[in-house]
Design a protein around this motif. Structure first.
Motif, short mmCIF file in Angstrom:
data_model
loop_
_atom_site.label_atom_id
_atom_site.label_comp_id
_atom_site.label_asym_id
_atom_site.label_seq_id
_atom_site.Cartn_x
_atom_site.Cartn_y
_atom_site.Cartn_z
N ARG A 79 0.83 -1.21 0.00
CA ARG A 79 0.00 0.00 0.00
C ARG A 79 0.86 1.26 0.00
O ARG A 79 0.53 2.25 -0.67
N CYS A 119 2.17 1.81 -3.48
CA CYS A 119 1.11 2.29 -4.37
C CYS A 119 0.76 3.74 -4.08
O CYS A 119 0.33 4.47 -4.99
N ARG A 166 -2.54 0.86 -8.83
CA ARG A 166 -3.84 0.38 -8.34
C ARG A 166 -4.86 0.23 -9.47
O ARG A 166 -5.92 -0.35 -9.27
#
Length: 207
Positions: A17, A20, A27
């Motif tokens: 995460r 990203c 994503r």
């Protein structure tokens, strides 16, 4: 997505995460993978020396100009030393590396802009060789793939005692062995699947 730890293939948790957040395009589902062929090389110390990737991708919308590749190394990997090299009909753009986990995201730029439905064939390589000895090589899939082929090549100075296929359907499931593999005359283990669903596939071995 590529990762080789034996207990899980899908995942990455907070580290993924965080990467990203630095490369939000990772994503987005901009491309379908028509075919993907990966050839991984295991060196004489049992480490992942790197892998070649050949992909035929298809744009899901107008204006697509890149693929985002994820690499997650084995324990001991020096992510700052990992290199990503373009070979055919692409170039490497931005690379973001996680500060504490052996993970990176790399832009593989097409050098052209695709319209919806256009195909593009790319080939690139990830070079490592910094980690501890590996015991498997797996590929995670967020979306369906029409055809996937994996080859793992071993050095003649260090051959595994046993080689097998495995699969993982979801993050919260264990890897399931799906059959033994015999090395061919070139000391290569291979698997090939069509109509791959989200989850993971890979080749494992015992030293």
């Amino acid at each position: 997505m590529k990762q080789r730890r034996p207990e899980t293939v899908i995942g990455g948790g907070n580290a993924m995460r965080e990467l990203c957040d630095r490369m939000p395009l990772a994503r987005e589902h901009q491309l379908d993978i028509v075919t993907q062929q990966v050839t991984a090389t295991i060196d004489k110390l049992g480490r992942d020396a790197g892998h070649d990737v050949s992909m035929l991708v298809r744009a899901r919308r107008d204006g697509v100009d890149r693929h985002i590749a994820l690499f997650r190394g084995d324990p001991g990997c020096d992510i700052d030393a990992v290199r990503v090299i373009a070979y055919r009909d692409c170039m490497i753009g931005q690379i973001v590396r996680h500060p504490t986990e052996p993970m990176l995201l790399a832009e593989v730029l097409f050098g052209t802009t695709l319209a919806q439905g256009d195909n593009h064939l790319i080939e690139f390589e990830v070079i490592d060789g910094t980690s501890e000895p590996a015991t498997c090589y797996g590929q995670g899939f967020r979306y369906p793939v029409e055809h996937y082929t994996l080859q793992v090549r071993f050095d003649p100075d260090l051959l595994p005692q046993r080689v097998f296929r495995f699969a993982q359907s979801r993050l919260d499931t264990d890897l399931q062995e799906t059959g033994d593999i015999t090395l061919n005359n070139w000391l290569t283990a291979q698997l090939s699947h069509s109509q791959v669903e989200p989850g993971a596939l890979g080749i494992g071995w015992q030293w």
